[in-house]
Motif scaffolding. Sequence first.
Motif, PDB file in Angstrom:
ATOM      1  N   ARG A 165       7.565  -7.340   8.068  1.00  0.00           N
ATOM      2  CA  ARG A 165       8.253  -8.468   7.435  1.00  0.00           C
ATOM      3  C   ARG A 165       7.712  -8.714   6.032  1.00  0.00           C
ATOM      4  N   VAL A 166       6.404  -8.574   5.867  1.00  0.00           N
ATOM      5  CA  VAL A 166       5.787  -8.747   4.551  1.00  0.00           C
ATOM      6  C   VAL A 166       6.322  -7.707   3.577  1.00  0.00           C
ATOM      7  N   ILE A 167       6.343  -6.456   4.010  1.00  0.00           N
ATOM      8  CA  ILE A 167       6.790  -5.374   3.131  1.00  0.00           C
ATOM      9  C   ILE A 167       8.251  -5.571   2.730  1.00  0.00           C
ATOM     10  N   PHE A 168       9.106  -5.848   3.702  1.00  0.00           N
ATOM     11  CA  PHE A 168      10.533  -5.975   3.397  1.00  0.00           C
ATOM     12  C   PHE A 168      10.821  -7.222   2.562  1.00  0.00           C
ATOM     13  N   ALA A 169      10.174  -8.339   2.899  1.00  0.00           N
ATOM     14  CA  ALA A 169      10.432  -9.584   2.173  1.00  0.00           C
ATOM     15  C   ALA A 169       9.955  -9.503   0.730  1.00  0.00           C
ATOM     16  N   SER A 170       8.856  -8.765   0.481  1.00  0.00           N
ATOM     17  CA  SER A 170       8.375  -8.618  -0.897  1.00  0.00           C
ATOM     18  C   SER A 170       9.200  -7.605  -1.667  1.00  0.00           C
ATOM     19  N   LEU A 171       9.752  -6.616  -0.971  1.00  0.00           N
ATOM     20  CA  LEU A 171      10.534  -5.573  -1.618  1.00  0.00           C
ATOM     21  C   LEU A 171      11.944  -6.023  -1.969  1.00  0.00           C
ATOM     22  N   ILE A 172      12.579  -6.802  -1.096  1.00  0.00           N
ATOM     23  CA  ILE A 172      13.989  -7.131  -1.275  1.00  0.00           C
ATOM     24  C   ILE A 172      14.234  -7.956  -2.534  1.00  0.00           C
TER      25      ILE A 172
ATOM     26  N   ALA B  17       4.645 -10.481  -5.255  1.00  0.00           N
ATOM     27  CA  ALA B  17       3.343  -9.812  -5.329  1.00  0.00           C
ATOM     28  C   ALA B  17       2.297 -10.564  -4.505  1.00  0.00           C
ATOM     29  N   LEU B  18       2.316 -11.894  -4.555  1.00  0.00           N
ATOM     30  CA  LEU B  18       1.366 -12.683  -3.766  1.00  0.00           C
ATOM     31  C   LEU B  18       1.668 -12.570  -2.277  1.00  0.00           C
ATOM     32  N   LEU B  19       2.940 -12.566  -1.930  1.00  0.00           N
ATOM     33  CA  LEU B  19       3.316 -12.400  -0.533  1.00  0.00           C
ATOM     34  C   LEU B  19       2.735 -11.095   0.011  1.00  0.00           C
ATOM     35  N   ALA B  20       2.828 -10.027  -0.779  1.00  0.00           N
ATOM     36  CA  ALA B  20       2.334  -8.727  -0.333  1.00  0.00           C
ATOM     37  C   ALA B  20       0.807  -8.692  -0.294  1.00  0.00           C
ATOM     38  N   THR B  21       0.167  -9.078  -1.393  1.00  0.00           N
ATOM     39  CA  THR B  21      -1.282  -8.893  -1.489  1.00  0.00           C
ATOM     40  C   THR B  21      -2.071  -9.924  -0.689  1.00  0.00           C
ATOM     41  N   GLU B  22      -1.554 -11.153  -0.567  1.00  0.00           N
ATOM     42  CA  GLU B  22      -2.286 -12.173   0.195  1.00  0.00           C
ATOM     43  C   GLU B  22      -2.146 -11.962   1.705  1.00  0.00           C
TER      44      GLU B  22
ATOM     45  N   GLY C 165      -9.102  -3.933   1.738  1.00  0.00           N
ATOM     46  CA  GLY C 165      -9.090  -2.581   1.196  1.00  0.00           C
ATOM     47  C   GLY C 165      -7.719  -1.973   1.021  1.00  0.00           C
ATOM     48  N   ARG C 166      -6.663  -2.766   1.175  1.00  0.00           N
ATOM     49  CA  ARG C 166      -5.303  -2.216   1.068  1.00  0.00           C
ATOM     50  C   ARG C 166      -4.400  -3.077   0.177  1.00  0.00           C
ATOM     51  N   ARG C 167      -5.009  -3.959  -0.630  1.00  0.00           N
ATOM     52  CA  ARG C 167      -4.183  -4.830  -1.481  1.00  0.00           C
ATOM     53  C   ARG C 167      -3.353  -4.039  -2.481  1.00  0.00           C
ATOM     54  N   ALA C 168      -3.942  -3.021  -3.111  1.00  0.00           N
ATOM     55  CA  ALA C 168      -3.188  -2.245  -4.096  1.00  0.00           C
ATOM     56  C   ALA C 168      -2.042  -1.484  -3.438  1.00  0.00           C
ATOM     57  N   ILE C 169      -2.262  -1.044  -2.196  1.00  0.00           N
ATOM     58  CA  ILE C 169      -1.197  -0.339  -1.471  1.00  0.00           C
ATOM     59  C   ILE C 169      -0.069  -1.296  -1.141  1.00  0.00           C
ATOM     60  N   TYR C 170      -0.399  -2.464  -0.613  1.00  0.00           N
ATOM     61  CA  TYR C 170       0.622  -3.470  -0.323  1.00  0.00           C
ATOM     62  C   TYR C 170       1.299  -3.946  -1.612  1.00  0.00           C
ATOM     63  N   GLY C 171       0.533  -4.025  -2.698  1.00  0.00           N
ATOM     64  CA  GLY C 171       1.082  -4.496  -3.966  1.00  0.00           C
ATOM     65  C   GLY C 171       2.100  -3.570  -4.581  1.00  0.00           C
ATOM     66  N   THR C 172       2.162  -2.316  -4.119  1.00  0.00           N
ATOM     67  CA  THR C 172       3.159  -1.394  -4.663  1.00  0.00           C
ATOM     68  C   THR C 172       4.555  -1.644  -4.101  1.00  0.00           C
ATOM     69  N   PHE C 173       4.656  -2.356  -2.972  1.00  0.00           N
ATOM     70  CA  PHE C 173       5.981  -2.533  -2.364  1.00  0.00           C
ATOM     71  C   PHE C 173       6.901  -3.428  -3.199  1.00  0.00           C
TER      72      PHE C 173
ATOM     73  N   ILE D 245       8.425   7.486  -6.509  1.00  0.00           N
ATOM     74  CA  ILE D 245       7.404   8.271  -5.801  1.00  0.00           C
ATOM     75  C   ILE D 245       6.009   7.910  -6.304  1.00  0.00           C
ATOM     76  N   PHE D 246       5.838   7.862  -7.620  1.00  0.00           N
ATOM     77  CA  PHE D 246       4.502   7.640  -8.163  1.00  0.00           C
ATOM     78  C   PHE D 246       4.103   6.166  -8.170  1.00  0.00           C
ATOM     79  N   THR D 247       5.067   5.270  -7.970  1.00  0.00           N
ATOM     80  CA  THR D 247       4.704   3.883  -7.705  1.00  0.00           C
ATOM     81  C   THR D 247       3.934   3.807  -6.385  1.00  0.00           C
ATOM     82  N   LEU D 248       4.435   4.496  -5.378  1.00  0.00           N
ATOM     83  CA  LEU D 248       3.749   4.532  -4.078  1.00  0.00           C
ATOM     84  C   LEU D 248       2.425   5.297  -4.160  1.00  0.00           C
ATOM     85  N   VAL D 249       2.408   6.380  -4.919  1.00  0.00           N
ATOM     86  CA  VAL D 249       1.181   7.170  -5.067  1.00  0.00           C
ATOM     87  C   VAL D 249       0.079   6.344  -5.736  1.00  0.00           C
ATOM     88  N   SER D 250       0.464   5.472  -6.654  1.00  0.00           N
ATOM     89  CA  SER D 250      -0.526   4.723  -7.433  1.00  0.00           C
ATOM     90  C   SER D 250      -1.368   3.785  -6.573  1.00  0.00           C
ATOM     91  N   GLY D 251      -0.828   3.304  -5.450  1.00  0.00           N
ATOM     92  CA  GLY D 251      -1.562   2.368  -4.607  1.00  0.00           C
ATOM     93  C   GLY D 251      -2.850   2.961  -4.057  1.00  0.00           C
TER      94      GLY D 251
END
Length: 439
Positions: free
Chosen positions: A16-23, A143-148, A153-161, A302-308
Amino acid sequence: MSTSTSTPVTTNPRSRVIFASLIGTSIEFYDFYVYATAAVLVFPALFFPGDDPTLSLLKSFAAFGAAFIARPIGSIVFGHFGDRIGRKGTLVASLLTMGVATVLIGCLPTALTPGWEILAPALLVLMRFAQGLGLGGEWSGAALLATENAPAGRRAIYGTFPQLGAPIGFIVANGVFLLLATTMSPETFLEWGWRVPFLASAVLVIIGLYVRFKLIETPSFQKAVATGEVVKVPLARVFRSNWRELILGTFIMLATYTLFYLMTTYTLTYGTTPVDAPVAGLGFERNTFLVMLIIGVVFFGIFTLVSGPLAERFGRRAHLIVTTIAIIVFGLLFVPLFAAGTVGVYALLIIGFTLMGLTFGPMGALLPELFPTNVRYTGSAISYNVASILGAAVAPFIAVALWGAAGGSPVLVGVYLSSMGAITLVALLLSKETRDVDY
């Protein structure tokens, strides 16, 4: 015997976090590209008709620019409520503001309608301004929804969504216009076909609202409320206590925005301008170049996801310093790449959008990490949206002026990008690593 109590913190499901931040960011960039394309193709004739086509186009671009004026205002308004009442309600409001304005644009009568000669363009500008208000609060909230909500150790990964919304919005918007261009005549498109992309955004907005209504507040904000750290006027607090972070965040984002709008707006203009025009271009057919852009944007995604994972492993600062140096070098390669024919243009688009993904992806984590919880929405929103003015709102106009000054060569445009990269590099060198900041 001593006892201790703690306030339980509830969390949102990861999906839900990933989809809500992405949409929301997908809709944001979809709306931008739909409006930008319409501002070139149909709005000059439908909302700003006149004997001088150039003047009509300039009026259309001026209406387009209304959103950039509104975005900093939106960042302050939505940032205030995001830090005062919470991320969830503010995200719903920003998406609703943006979505309603976009759909209403598709419903507007044009200036060719009797009695609407003045009111139609005025309402178009008003709706564009409302879009900008919503956009001003959308990105930072997503961005806050994703990272908070991210695990340690996964904030940058979540922040890419939420960042992934940019390439998705671009591909969907341009795909819609390509579909319309191949299925209806120019006359039909001008008559009513242009409304379809605006009205279609209602579907995305409804889905986004449904998902966001099901969210619960982020753990960081829950804790800020429980510990009494919420401030009454976040704007005053962030300028008083975090003014340095505001400046650094703005200029750290500068090269990203400049690269983004040069790769999308300027390349399309330069690529499709005839070779025998007063200011020469490459002479590609518009739909052909749009397909080339879409291919390039795939690398962006692709590289947006790689950057996380890279930003998690090496740190945001180190990753962005290397990427920014690459952007500076890339700007100096504009002339040889553009001059190398179709292969060279493809190489330029792929390299540029790859760098775009690598620099844009970590921003979803880095900008929020610069600020404490009680001003995080306001601070990240202001930095992001002021950078949009300095790096995005003026970039197309500066690029066209430099292109003309160089007699049709993109050399000065490339130098301009490298210069913005140099400013960002200085900001990064003056900043601290944020990977280990405790939310």
